[in-house]
Design an enzyme around this catalytic site. Structure first.
Site, PDB file in Angstrom:
ATOM      1  CB  SER A 224       1.036  -6.075  17.017  1.00 32.64           C
ATOM      2  OG  SER A 224       0.756  -6.224  15.634  1.00 32.64           O
ATOM      3  CE  LYS A 225      -1.584  -1.876  11.668  1.00 29.73           C
ATOM      4  NZ  LYS A 225      -0.546  -1.020  11.024  1.00 29.73           N
TER       5      LYS A 225
ATOM      6  NE  ARG B  79     -10.333 -11.737   6.366  1.00 25.68           N
ATOM      7  CZ  ARG B  79     -10.881 -12.566   7.255  1.00 25.68           C
ATOM      8  NH1 ARG B  79     -12.201 -12.658   7.349  1.00 25.68           N
ATOM      9  NH2 ARG B  79     -10.121 -13.295   8.056  1.00 25.68           N
TER      10      ARG B  79
ATOM     11  CG  PHE C 232       1.765   3.042   4.513  1.00 22.26           C
ATOM     12  CD1 PHE C 232       0.492   2.608   4.188  1.00 22.26           C
ATOM     13  CD2 PHE C 232       2.177   4.284   4.053  1.00 22.26           C
ATOM     14  CE1 PHE C 232      -0.352   3.400   3.419  1.00 22.26           C
ATOM     15  CE2 PHE C 232       1.337   5.079   3.287  1.00 22.26           C
ATOM     16  CZ  PHE C 232       0.077   4.633   2.975  1.00 22.26           C
TER      17      PHE C 232
ATOM     18  CE1 TYR D 137      -1.001  -6.461  10.633  1.00 16.37           C
ATOM     19  CE2 TYR D 137      -3.277  -7.197  10.535  1.00 16.37           C
ATOM     20  CZ  TYR D 137      -2.296  -6.289  10.185  1.00 16.37           C
ATOM     21  OH  TYR D 137      -2.612  -5.214   9.385  1.00 16.37           O
ATOM     22  CB  SER D 138      -5.732  -7.979  14.745  1.00 16.36           C
ATOM     23  OG  SER D 138      -5.992  -9.163  15.441  1.00 16.36           O
TER      24      SER D 138
ATOM     25  CB  ILE E 222      -0.973   0.011   1.203  1.00 13.96           C
ATOM     26  CG1 ILE E 222      -1.730  -1.322   1.281  1.00 13.96           C
ATOM     27  CG2 ILE E 222      -1.976   1.160   1.066  1.00 13.96           C
ATOM     28  CD1 ILE E 222      -2.605  -1.468   2.508  1.00 13.96           C
TER      29      ILE E 222
ATOM     30  CB  THR F 222      -5.943  -3.286   9.927  1.00 12.02           C
ATOM     31  OG1 THR F 222      -6.760  -4.373   9.493  1.00 12.02           O
ATOM     32  CG2 THR F 222      -5.367  -3.654  11.288  1.00 12.02           C
ATOM     33  CG  ASP F 223     -10.982  -4.589   8.382  1.00 13.94           C
ATOM     34  OD1 ASP F 223      -9.852  -5.124   8.508  1.00 13.94           O
ATOM     35  OD2 ASP F 223     -11.787  -4.912   7.483  1.00 13.94           O
ATOM     36  CD  GLU F 224      -6.759  -8.669   9.871  1.00 13.12           C
ATOM     37  OE1 GLU F 224      -6.204  -9.305  10.777  1.00 13.12           O
ATOM     38  OE2 GLU F 224      -6.591  -8.906   8.663  1.00 13.12           O
TER      39      GLU F 224
ATOM     40  CE1 TYR G 258      -4.405 -20.973   4.407  1.00 11.34           C
ATOM     41  CE2 TYR G 258      -4.853 -18.999   5.687  1.00 11.34           C
ATOM     42  CZ  TYR G 258      -3.979 -19.776   4.951  1.00 11.34           C
ATOM     43  OH  TYR G 258      -2.690 -19.346   4.775  1.00 11.34           O
TER      44      TYR G 258
ATOM     45  NE  ARG H 101      -4.820 -16.514   8.545  1.00 11.29           N
ATOM     46  CZ  ARG H 101      -4.954 -15.433   7.764  1.00 11.29           C
ATOM     47  NH1 ARG H 101      -5.861 -14.516   8.039  1.00 11.29           N
ATOM     48  NH2 ARG H 101      -4.194 -15.262   6.702  1.00 11.29           N
TER      49      ARG H 101
END
Ligand code: NAD
Ligand code: TDX
Length: 370
Positions: free
Chosen positions: A168-169, A229, A82, A165-166, A13, A140-142, A222, A307
């Site tokens: 940490s975001k 999404r 980013f 991941y989410s 991105i 992120t939306d996550e 998966y 996952r």
């Protein structure tokens, strides 16, 4: 003239954003700061680096001295952060790296921006900053977690991340908001849904499926493929970030999404049928194919082990950014997916370049036991 510091500008991105800015504005300067991890590739912006308005610094966002020296060298107006470890599957393998880059890296960027932008203190002893500066955190939306069959994420939805991941975001979002409250740092946060488009690293669903189809490999879906999404063409995300930078109210969070929910299995089937049609219509594309056209069909689909903690559904309510800032997406999915697939068919050299490193080993590790 604005000077942008774009971290992660050699990734998916970030590089699209750099190209977007260079095209849209005549009078600007951009410094890309990127550590060129497996996901960053200088080749992605090498043409742009011929432009005297752009320069590149190879550095880690957690590196205090390196980031400090960028702020000392240039009068930065906008930081667009980013840079991140961005792949959920990798975060399941190595959470610590995600915490280091995504949380500590963001905090370091905030701190250096704060120190460089301070001009004094107000009567309440809060810092005062140079006029017109802003720190935009690309989130992120996550961070909102997982939805059931109905409902949408709004900016007021409580954060409930479920993957390393989410998480940490989400932590990064909280530290950005803490800098806004505690130090009055001028910030915005954007929380976008899944992006797709050119320069997407082929570990993510859409580019991975395209690559595998061309190589005649199985397409790993998966679980049962029912996860949903909300897809947005990357250029529309870039336009949203530009809109928030220039028009967003200081301190606010904006959700970015295009009301384009699709089940993974439907995405995979659509990519299969689109590639097949493009191959039938354009003989020149067939050189990208390692097998015959007849092998491009749904038999390539392979349902594999799910996952862990797989979020079921994401869906963004973009009413705030549309209503308050006038942003709306321009590219509908039907057109965007064709543009994206054509780009991959025409840029096989880029795919080869970015997957020439540890990609093979990564692929075997993630998919070998599924
Ligand atoms: P990407 O993985 O393609 O690119 C990340 C870039 O950051 C790479 O160029 C990499 O070299 C760089 N980087 C990684 N760690 C670094 C570090 N410690 N220091 C300096 N540079 C580092 O990611 P992307 O898909 O372009 O995502 C960009 C941002 O947008 C991320 O913050 C991500 O969380 C967010 N986001 C992504 C999506 C999506 O669908 N891809 C959706 C919403 C939000
Ligand atoms: O091989 C696969 N098979 C599969 O079924 C891969 C790689 C993914 N999937 C599924 C998992 C997800 O439900 O497809 C969906 C999309 O997966 P990813 O492309 O890995 O994206 P996702 O996990 O949704 O996260 C992306 O969107 C939000 C980005 O990677 C994040 O950085 C962003 O924050």
């Amino acid at each position: 003239m604005k000077h942008y510091l774009v971290t992660g500008g050699a990734g998916f991105i970030g590089s699209n954003f750099v190209k977007y800015l260079l095209k849209k504005y005549g009078d600007l300067r951009i410094t890309v700061l990127d550590d060129l991890t497996y996901a960053g590739n200088l080749g992605t912006i090498s043409d742009n680096l011929k432009d005297s308005r752009l320069d590149f610094v190879k550095a880690n966002i957690t590196d205090q001295n390196a980031v400090k020296s960028v702020f000392e060298k240039y009068e930065i107006d906008f930081v667009v952060n980013f840079a991140a470890e961005s792949h959920v599957d990798r975060s399941i393998e190595n959470p610590q790296l995600f915490l280091e880059t995504n949380i500590l890296g963001t905090q370091n960027m905030l701190d250096m921006a704060k120190k460089s932008w301070i001009t004094g203190k107000d009567s309440n002893d809060y810092p005062v900053y140079r006029k017109g500066v802003k720190f935009l955190q690309v989130s992120t939306d996550e961070v909102y977690g997982s939805l059931g069959e109905t409902g949408y994420f709004t900016e007021n939805t409580p954060l409930a991340p479920r993957s390393p991941y989410s998480a940490s975001k989400a932590a990064a979002d909280f530290i950005v908001l803490a800098y806004a409250e505690t130090y009055k740092l001028p910030i915005n946060i954007t929380r976008c849904s899944n992006n797709y488009g050119p320069y997407h690293f082929p570990e993510k669903l859409i580019p991975l499926i395209i690559k595998n189809i061309l190589e005649g490999k199985k397409l790993p879906v998966y679980g049962d493929g029912s996860n949903v999404r909300d897809w947005l063409f990357v250029e529309d995300h870039c336009k949203a970030i530009d809109t928030v930078l220039t028009k967003g109210k200081i301190g606010e969070v904006y959700n970015v999404g295009g009301h384009n929910e699709m089940k993974n299995i439907d995405i995979v089937k659509l990519v299969i049928s689109t590639i097949r049609r493009l191959m039938e219509e354009n003989t020149e594309y067939r050189s990208a194919l390692k097998t015959g056209i007849e092998s491009i069909n749904d038999n390539l689909i392979s349902f594999v082990k799910d996952r862990p903690g797989h979020d079921q559904r994401y869906a963004i309510d973009p009413a705030k950014i549309s209503g308050e800032l006038g942003w709306t997406p321009e590219t509908c999915f039907k057109d965007g997916i064709v543009k994206t697939i054509r780009w991959y068919l025409e840029n096989q050299d880029w795919v080869k370049e970015v997957t020439s490193g540890d990609y093979r080993e990564y692929y075997d590790r993630i998919y070998g036991n599924r």
